[in-house]
Design a protein around this motif. Structure first.
Motif, PDB file in Angstrom:
ATOM      1  N   ASP A 148       0.843  -1.193   0.000  1.00  0.00           N
ATOM      2  CA  ASP A 148       0.000   0.000   0.000  1.00  0.00           C
ATOM      3  C   ASP A 148       0.878   1.243   0.000  1.00  0.00           C
ATOM      4  O   ASP A 148       1.370   1.673   1.045  1.00  0.00           O
ATOM      5  CB  ASP A 148      -0.917  -0.025   1.224  1.00  0.00           C
ATOM      6  N   TYR A 149       1.066   1.819  -1.174  1.00  0.00           N
ATOM      7  CA  TYR A 149       1.931   2.987  -1.315  1.00  0.00           C
ATOM      8  C   TYR A 149       1.382   4.204  -0.564  1.00  0.00           C
ATOM      9  O   TYR A 149       2.146   5.103  -0.210  1.00  0.00           O
ATOM     10  CB  TYR A 149       2.137   3.313  -2.793  1.00  0.00           C
ATOM     11  N   SER A 150       0.090   4.241  -0.287  1.00  0.00           N
ATOM     12  CA  SER A 150      -0.487   5.388   0.406  1.00  0.00           C
ATOM     13  C   SER A 150      -0.010   5.499   1.851  1.00  0.00           C
ATOM     14  O   SER A 150      -0.114   6.558   2.455  1.00  0.00           O
ATOM     15  CB  SER A 150      -2.019   5.333   0.352  1.00  0.00           C
ATOM     16  N   LYS A 151       0.533   4.426   2.404  1.00  0.00           N
ATOM     17  CA  LYS A 151       1.011   4.440   3.785  1.00  0.00           C
ATOM     18  C   LYS A 151       2.455   4.932   3.903  1.00  0.00           C
ATOM     19  O   LYS A 151       2.977   5.046   5.003  1.00  0.00           O
ATOM     20  CB  LYS A 151       0.926   3.033   4.385  1.00  0.00           C
ATOM     21  N   ASN A 155       5.573   9.257  -2.909  1.00  0.00           N
ATOM     22  CA  ASN A 155       4.704   9.833  -3.927  1.00  0.00           C
ATOM     23  C   ASN A 155       5.306   9.814  -5.327  1.00  0.00           C
ATOM     24  O   ASN A 155       4.607  10.045  -6.303  1.00  0.00           O
ATOM     25  CB  ASN A 155       4.315  11.267  -3.549  1.00  0.00           C
ATOM     26  N   ASP A 158       3.824   5.422  -8.762  1.00  0.00           N
ATOM     27  CA  ASP A 158       2.412   5.178  -9.013  1.00  0.00           C
ATOM     28  C   ASP A 158       2.096   3.761  -8.529  1.00  0.00           C
ATOM     29  O   ASP A 158       2.384   2.777  -9.208  1.00  0.00           O
ATOM     30  CB  ASP A 158       2.128   5.324 -10.515  1.00  0.00           C
ATOM     31  N   GLY A 159       1.518   3.650  -7.334  1.00  0.00           N
ATOM     32  CA  GLY A 159       1.226   2.361  -6.730  1.00  0.00           C
ATOM     33  C   GLY A 159       0.308   1.499  -7.576  1.00  0.00           C
ATOM     34  O   GLY A 159       0.497   0.281  -7.678  1.00  0.00           O
ATOM     35  N   THR A 160      -0.672   2.106  -8.213  1.00  0.00           N
ATOM     36  CA  THR A 160      -1.594   1.349  -9.061  1.00  0.00           C
ATOM     37  C   THR A 160      -0.835   0.736 -10.240  1.00  0.00           C
ATOM     38  O   THR A 160      -1.007  -0.445 -10.553  1.00  0.00           O
ATOM     39  CB  THR A 160      -2.736   2.256  -9.571  1.00  0.00           C
TER      40      THR A 160
END
Length: 186
Positions: A148-151, A155, A158-160
């Motif tokens: 989970d790149y959001s954690k 930035n 691009d995690g997706t």
């Protein structure tokens, strides 16, 4: 793949061992010394003996800042130094050990090919020179680093896109690694 080829396989995590690079104690260069054996007393000495007794050595290492890990460097220098003959600068080792190297890195394959491939190939060829075997390199590029790149403060990625790329590439990379193990162990 090596197991599929009915090879005996030992999995070793260098991070779990306690060792250093070569101390240049020169005990391996004494005239009556056991050749291709490291006399330094740490966890790597036994592993070096096992490497020279093997048919194949497959090493996986991440690439950090365009280079292999310090643990890989320490293993490499000690493997090479104990096999290096100061008589003719060849290899004391008379057998053959094939070398496979699996590299994982965050950079795209284009950057690996443009900036890293030749530099790293020289290191692996240097090891293979003393093992008298073939060398194969499997670069695994643009790896997924976290679930989970959001954690994370990451930035720039691009995690997706990373997750989608993994779905496509990871099965192919695993198959390539399996084939490498089978071919080097046959």
């Amino acid at each position: 793949g090596a197991r599929d080829a009915r090879a005996d396989v030992e999995y070793v995590v260098l991070y779990d061992l306690s060792f250093t690079g070569c101390h240049i104690c020169l005990l391996c260069k004494l005239k009556d010394a056991r050749r291709c054996h490291c006399f330094w007393k740490d966890d790597l000495s036994l592993l070096i003996d096992k490497a020279f007794a093997a048919d194949a050595l497959i090493i996986g290492t991440p690439i950090y800042f365009g280079d292999v890990t310090s643990q890989f460097h320490a293993l490499s220098e000690r493997l090479r130094f104990v096999a290096l003959s100061y008589d003719d600068f060849g290899s004391y080792f008379e057998g053959t050990v094939n070398l496979g190297v699996i590299l994982t890195m965050n950079v795209a394959s284009e950057r690996y090919e443009g900036e890293y491939e030749d530099k790293l190939a020289g290191q692996f060829d240097g090891i293979a020179r003393f093992l008298n075997g073939d060398v194969r390199v499997l670069p695994v590029c643009d790896t997924l680093q976290v679930d989970d790149y959001s954690k994370y403060a990451m930035n720039g990625f691009d995690g997706t896109r990373k997750h989608e790329g993994r779905k496509v590439r990871f099965p192919q990379e695993l198959e390539a690694a399996r084939l490498m193990g089978a071919e080097l162990s046959a």
